[in-house]
Enzyme design. Structure first.
Site, PDB file in Angstrom:
ATOM      1  N   ASP A  98       0.852  -1.186   0.000  1.00  0.00           N
ATOM      2  CA  ASP A  98       0.000   0.000   0.000  1.00  0.00           C
ATOM      3  C   ASP A  98       0.898   1.250   0.000  1.00  0.00           C
ATOM      4  O   ASP A  98       1.861   1.328   0.760  1.00  0.00           O
ATOM      5  CB  ASP A  98      -0.871  -0.043   1.269  1.00  0.00           C
ATOM      6  N   HIS A 194      -8.249   9.867   4.068  1.00  0.00           N
ATOM      7  CA  HIS A 194      -7.438   9.042   4.973  1.00  0.00           C
ATOM      8  C   HIS A 194      -7.654   9.463   6.428  1.00  0.00           C
ATOM      9  O   HIS A 194      -7.947  10.616   6.705  1.00  0.00           O
ATOM     10  CB  HIS A 194      -5.949   9.169   4.634  1.00  0.00           C
ATOM     11  N   LYS A 198     -13.047  12.144   9.104  1.00  0.00           N
ATOM     12  CA  LYS A 198     -13.373  12.318   7.684  1.00  0.00           C
ATOM     13  C   LYS A 198     -14.440  13.384   7.455  1.00  0.00           C
ATOM     14  O   LYS A 198     -14.733  13.746   6.328  1.00  0.00           O
ATOM     15  CB  LYS A 198     -13.812  10.978   7.094  1.00  0.00           C
ATOM     16  N   GLY A 229      -8.873   5.310   1.886  1.00  0.00           N
ATOM     17  CA  GLY A 229      -9.432   6.122   2.974  1.00  0.00           C
ATOM     18  C   GLY A 229     -10.895   5.819   3.223  1.00  0.00           C
ATOM     19  O   GLY A 229     -11.706   6.730   3.403  1.00  0.00           O
ATOM     20  N   ASP A 273      -8.097   0.465   7.012  1.00  0.00           N
ATOM     21  CA  ASP A 273      -6.984   0.443   7.951  1.00  0.00           C
ATOM     22  C   ASP A 273      -7.452   0.950   9.316  1.00  0.00           C
ATOM     23  O   ASP A 273      -7.389   0.248  10.330  1.00  0.00           O
ATOM     24  CB  ASP A 273      -5.833   1.319   7.402  1.00  0.00           C
TER      25      ASP A 273
END
Ligand SMILES: [Zn+2]
Length: 383
Positions: A98, A194, A198, A229, A273
């Site tokens: 990534d 990301h 957000k 993201g 993630d």
């Protein structure tokens, strides 16, 4: 089973209008958990190691300053472990880099055994991005390894990927980028971000994905779109972390219905993630409060967690046991196994819900087991 490239998964996902979650790991236990939960759901798995995750796996607690040598060592460690675990399951597994930032970092991952790579040239001018991505494609495809590029800029912060503002991907240039670079898939900027903050009521600009796919169809270009993201930052996790002494302010993710609507528009891979970090952090906070054995055995970890209530990246507070974690060492003792179980269950909670939501349950037997050698031949015939 041995590892496969990303391309067969993308083809399957695009054709069947589902998406595969792609899950970031920083240690071997997390990779084990990702594979275990995919095996339970019989879904093909995409495990991601970010460029700086490789630095951490290479032994750098200050992973932001990791050198190429650290990344080479880390990439080899995680690739060897994933290959070994893959032998114990019947599902296809992809190991994907990534946010590879340079040709050398990407080459290090491929040489270590990664079967798919991202080259992120999005901060370069368009022509530089094309050139760098094309160079990576040449090296990767000759070895059967798939390539993801990025066009447009995502806002937010993730390791050393940081941007104040976003620039949406222009669907008019997507075809040109695929044609000039030959990459397999492309991360687009269409409103995701990301990190854990957000913003409220995010609306994804799905028309960017629709227009990109439509242009590609007209031009006869094969390719898939990727959503970075995209963590959903479940409210229950944020609330629980804060109830357990954490201090996460304004943590809001992408609404799941927005992601689900993006899938039929052409999004085939969705990167997750933050959600994994959150679920692991919630589990460990609870464990240190409720389990006196773990607290007694690992006081330094709890100290670090208490000193950084806003921190939800486990790499910052698991430093005291970093060596056994990156070495995949199995220690005796109840406290150790309880701690590992807390990490693993956090990963499985976040990953399992994404597998179900994105629709990849049960697809493992339907995805062709193409080896890197076979894939290299397929790429060669296409040129
Ligand atoms: Zn990303």
């Amino acid at each position: 089973m041995s590892l496969i490239p990303l391309k067969p998964l993308l083809d399957y996902a695009t054709k069947n209008r589902i998406a595969h979650g792609a899950f970031n790991v920083n240690m071997i236990t997390q990779a084990e958990a990702v594979i275990e939960i995919h095996t339970i759901f019989q879904s093909a798995a995409i495990i991601q190691g970010a460029d700086l995750a490789n630095a951490f796996m290479g032994g750098r607690a200050d992973f932001m300053n990791g050198t190429l040598e650290d990344k080479k060592l880390g990439a080899k460690r995680i690739a060897d472990a994933v290959k070994r675990i893959a032998k114990t399951t019947n599902i296809p597994i992809v190991l994907h880099l990534d946010h590879g930032k340079s040709f050398d970092a990407v080459k290090a991952a491929i040489d270590a055994g990664y079967t798919s790579v991202m080259i992120d040239g999005s901060s370069l001018p368009y022509s530089g991005n094309v050139e760098l991505t094309r160079e990576v494609v040449q090296y990767a495809h000759a070895r059967g390894v798939s390539v993801e590029g990025e066009l447009g800029v995502l806002a937010g912060v993730e390791d050393d990927v940081f941007s104040e503002a976003s620039t949406y991907t222009n669907p008019m240039t997507v075809c040109d980028f695929f044609r000039k670079t030959g990459c397999d898939c492309l991360a687009i900027s269409y409103g995701t971000k990301h990190g854990a903050v957000k913003g409220n009521n995010i609306k994804l600009r799905k028309e960017i994905a629709i227009a990109s796919m439509e242009n590609m169809r007209h031009e006869g270009i094969e390719g898939a779109l990727v959503s970075h993201g995209s963590s959903m930052v479940p409210k229950y996790l944020v609330d629980e972390i804060n109830e357990l002494g954490g201090k996460l302010a304004n943590a809001v993710g992408i609404p799941v219905y927005e992601l689900l609507e993006a899938i039929p528009c052409g999004i085939s891979k969705i990167n997750i993630d933050t959600d994994i970090r959150l679920a692991v952090t919630r589990n460990l906070r609870r464990m240190f409060i409720e389990n006196s054995l773990v607290k007694k055995e690992f006081p330094k970890i709890w100290e670090l967690m208490q000193a950084q209530p806003e921190q939800f990246d486990p790499r910052y507070y698991l430093v005291p046991i970093m060596a056994p974690l990156i070495g995949g060492e199995n220690r005796d003792g109840e406290a150790w196994s309880t701690l590992l179980r807390g990490i693993k269950r956090g990963v499985m909670e976040a990953v399992g819900s994404a597998i179900v939501q994105f629709g990849s349950v049960g697809d493992a037997p339907k995805i062709p087991q193409i080896s890197l050698e076979e894939m290299a031949d397929i790429y060669k015939k296409k040129v």
